[in-house]
Design a protein around this motif. Structure first.
Motif, PDB file in Angstrom:
ATOM      1  N   GLY A  62       0.812  -1.212   0.000  1.00 36.94           N
ATOM      2  CA  GLY A  62       0.000   0.000   0.000  1.00 36.94           C
ATOM      3  C   GLY A  62       0.843   1.258   0.000  1.00 36.94           C
ATOM      4  N   ASP A  63       2.125   1.150   0.287  1.00 35.86           N
ATOM      5  CA  ASP A  63       3.031   2.296   0.189  1.00 35.86           C
ATOM      6  C   ASP A  63       3.216   2.616  -1.298  1.00 35.86           C
ATOM      7  N   PHE A  64       3.854   3.737  -1.583  1.00 39.16           N
ATOM      8  CA  PHE A  64       4.166   3.998  -2.977  1.00 39.16           C
ATOM      9  C   PHE A  64       5.609   4.451  -3.125  1.00 39.16           C
ATOM     10  N   ILE A  65       6.086   4.345  -4.357  1.00 35.78           N
ATOM     11  CA  ILE A  65       7.474   4.682  -4.657  1.00 35.78           C
ATOM     12  C   ILE A  65       7.513   5.535  -5.920  1.00 35.78           C
ATOM     13  N   ARG A  66       8.416   6.489  -5.904  1.00 30.24           N
ATOM     14  CA  ARG A  66       8.782   7.260  -7.100  1.00 30.24           C
ATOM     15  C   ARG A  66      10.203   6.854  -7.418  1.00 30.24           C
ATOM     16  N   ILE A  67      10.397   6.374  -8.623  1.00 34.41           N
ATOM     17  CA  ILE A  67      11.713   5.835  -8.963  1.00 34.41           C
ATOM     18  C   ILE A  67      11.986   6.067 -10.447  1.00 34.41           C
ATOM     19  N   SER A  68      13.242   6.313 -10.783  1.00 38.03           N
ATOM     20  CA  SER A  68      13.650   6.444 -12.182  1.00 38.03           C
ATOM     21  C   SER A  68      14.914   5.632 -12.398  1.00 38.03           C
ATOM     22  N   PHE A  69      15.127   5.262 -13.653  1.00 44.47           N
ATOM     23  CA  PHE A  69      16.226   4.359 -13.999  1.00 44.47           C
ATOM     24  C   PHE A  69      17.000   4.865 -15.201  1.00 44.47           C
ATOM     25  N   MET A  70      18.217   4.377 -15.319  1.00 44.11           N
ATOM     26  CA  MET A  70      19.020   4.495 -16.528  1.00 44.11           C
ATOM     27  C   MET A  70      19.419   3.063 -16.858  1.00 44.11           C
ATOM     28  N   ILE A  71      19.099   2.616 -18.065  1.00 45.93           N
ATOM     29  CA  ILE A  71      19.376   1.243 -18.458  1.00 45.93           C
ATOM     30  C   ILE A  71      20.456   1.254 -19.526  1.00 45.93           C
ATOM     31  N   GLN A  72      21.570   0.594 -19.210  1.00 54.57           N
ATOM     32  CA  GLN A  72      22.716   0.518 -20.119  1.00 54.57           C
ATOM     33  C   GLN A  72      22.610  -0.738 -20.968  1.00 54.57           C
ATOM     34  N   THR A  73      22.679  -0.556 -22.289  1.00 52.25           N
ATOM     35  CA  THR A  73      22.672  -1.689 -23.210  1.00 52.25           C
ATOM     36  C   THR A  73      24.085  -1.951 -23.717  1.00 52.25           C
ATOM     37  N   ASP A  74      24.233  -3.009 -24.495  1.00 49.61           N
ATOM     38  CA  ASP A  74      25.555  -3.391 -24.976  1.00 49.61           C
ATOM     39  C   ASP A  74      25.965  -2.695 -26.270  1.00 49.61           C
ATOM     40  N   SER A  75      25.043  -1.998 -26.929  1.00 48.30           N
ATOM     41  CA  SER A  75      25.371  -1.372 -28.213  1.00 48.30           C
ATOM     42  C   SER A  75      24.350  -0.286 -28.549  1.00 48.30           C
ATOM     43  N   LYS A  76      24.642   0.443 -29.622  1.00 51.13           N
ATOM     44  CA  LYS A  76      23.696   1.458 -30.083  1.00 51.13           C
ATOM     45  C   LYS A  76      22.430   0.802 -30.623  1.00 51.13           C
ATOM     46  N   ASP A  77      22.574  -0.366 -31.258  1.00 52.69           N
ATOM     47  CA  ASP A  77      21.397  -1.098 -31.737  1.00 52.69           C
ATOM     48  C   ASP A  77      20.512  -1.507 -30.566  1.00 52.69           C
ATOM     49  N   GLY A  78      21.141  -1.948 -29.485  1.00 52.68           N
ATOM     50  CA  GLY A  78      20.391  -2.305 -28.287  1.00 52.68           C
ATOM     51  C   GLY A  78      19.659  -1.105 -27.711  1.00 52.68           C
ATOM     52  N   LYS A  79      20.311   0.047 -27.747  1.00 52.97           N
ATOM     53  CA  LYS A  79      19.681   1.275 -27.243  1.00 52.97           C
ATOM     54  C   LYS A  79      18.456   1.622 -28.079  1.00 52.97           C
ATOM     55  N   GLU A  80      18.607   1.561 -29.403  1.00 49.67           N
ATOM     56  CA  GLU A  80      17.485   1.875 -30.283  1.00 49.67           C
ATOM     57  C   GLU A  80      16.310   0.930 -30.040  1.00 49.67           C
ATOM     58  N   GLU A  81      16.601  -0.351 -29.865  1.00 50.24           N
ATOM     59  CA  GLU A  81      15.538  -1.311 -29.608  1.00 50.24           C
ATOM     60  C   GLU A  81      14.847  -1.024 -28.275  1.00 50.24           C
ATOM     61  N   LEU A  82      15.633  -0.730 -27.245  1.00 52.51           N
ATOM     62  CA  LEU A  82      15.053  -0.459 -25.933  1.00 52.51           C
ATOM     63  C   LEU A  82      14.218   0.816 -25.962  1.00 52.51           C
ATOM     64  N   GLU A  83      14.636   1.810 -26.733  1.00 47.83           N
ATOM     65  CA  GLU A  83      13.832   3.025 -26.863  1.00 47.83           C
ATOM     66  C   GLU A  83      12.476   2.709 -27.476  1.00 47.83           C
ATOM     67  N   LYS A  84      12.444   1.791 -28.439  1.00 52.14           N
ATOM     68  CA  LYS A  84      11.181   1.392 -29.048  1.00 52.14           C
ATOM     69  C   LYS A  84      10.344   0.552 -28.081  1.00 52.14           C
ATOM     70  N   ARG A  85      11.006  -0.190 -27.207  1.00 49.34           N
ATOM     71  CA  ARG A  85      10.318  -1.061 -26.245  1.00 49.34           C
ATOM     72  C   ARG A  85      10.151  -0.380 -24.878  1.00 49.34           C
ATOM     73  N   ASN A  86      10.258   0.938 -24.856  1.00 46.81           N
ATOM     74  CA  ASN A  86      10.182   1.700 -23.613  1.00 46.81           C
ATOM     75  C   ASN A  86       8.907   1.383 -22.833  1.00 46.81           C
ATOM     76  N   PHE A  87       7.781   1.298 -23.527  1.00 45.04           N
ATOM     77  CA  PHE A  87       6.512   1.010 -22.843  1.00 45.04           C
ATOM     78  C   PHE A  87       6.522  -0.391 -22.224  1.00 45.04           C
ATOM     79  N   GLN A  88       7.194  -1.340 -22.865  1.00 47.84           N
ATOM     80  CA  GLN A  88       7.277  -2.686 -22.304  1.00 47.84           C
ATOM     81  C   GLN A  88       8.183  -2.701 -21.078  1.00 47.84           C
ATOM     82  N   ALA A  89       9.266  -1.941 -21.145  1.00 47.73           N
ATOM     83  CA  ALA A  89      10.177  -1.858 -20.000  1.00 47.73           C
ATOM     84  C   ALA A  89       9.461  -1.222 -18.810  1.00 47.73           C
ATOM     85  N   LYS A  90       8.687  -0.165 -19.046  1.00 50.06           N
ATOM     86  CA  LYS A  90       7.926   0.471 -17.965  1.00 50.06           C
ATOM     87  C   LYS A  90       6.925  -0.500 -17.365  1.00 50.06           C
TER      88      LYS A  90
END
Length: 142
Positions: A62-90
């Motif tokens: 019942g408590d709540f949390i405010r939290i933010s992240f930085m996710i490091q990928t292994d490459s620029k391609d990985g970054k681009e994919e994660l940016e597209k999958r941002n809603f899934q990561a959230k």
């Protein structure tokens, strides 16, 4: 006669030495003895990282949390994919947090466990790259 014999011996010695050097190079190349991979620089980490802005969600208690992240990928391609999958990561982050109790997130061990769980689950989504590390950039637990 002696000059011919010396020339033949020198030629044989050079050939044997050359074969030995080639054998050593081939053996080290194919046995997998490689140098340790150098750690990426700060600029390389930033180039391959995706920011997940602040998320506010309820915890299991019942408590709540405010939290933010930085996710490091292994490459620029990985970054681009994660940016597209941002809603899934959230979605993964919110569902993972909704199962946790406030006590589980108070200490260092709890936060590290959350980071590892998120890394594994987000890697399950990734096809082009992989998540190297999940960083918590801010966290307020109430």
């Amino acid at each position: 006669m002696k000059n011919k014999l010396v020339a033949i011996m020198v030629t044989l010695l050079v050939a044997i030495t050359l074969v030995g050097v080639i054998a050593i190079v081939v053996i080290t190349k194919f046995t997998g003895e490689t140098e340790a991979k150098a750690e990426p620089s700060a600029d390389e980490i930033v180039e391959s990282s995706v920011e997940i802005p602040e998320i506010t969600t309820n915890l299991a208690t019942g408590d709540f949390i405010r939290i933010s992240f930085m996710i490091q990928t292994d490459s620029k391609d990985g970054k681009e994919e994660l940016e597209k999958r941002n809603f899934q990561a959230k979605n993964i982050i919110i569902t993972e947090l909704s199962e946790l109790k406030a006590d589980q997130l108070k200490g260092k061990a709890g936060k590290e466990q959350l980071q590892e769980n998120l890394k594994g689950q987000i890697n399950g989504l990734m096809q082009e790259g992989k998540v190297e590390k999940v960083y918590i950039t801010s966290s307020i637990l109430q």
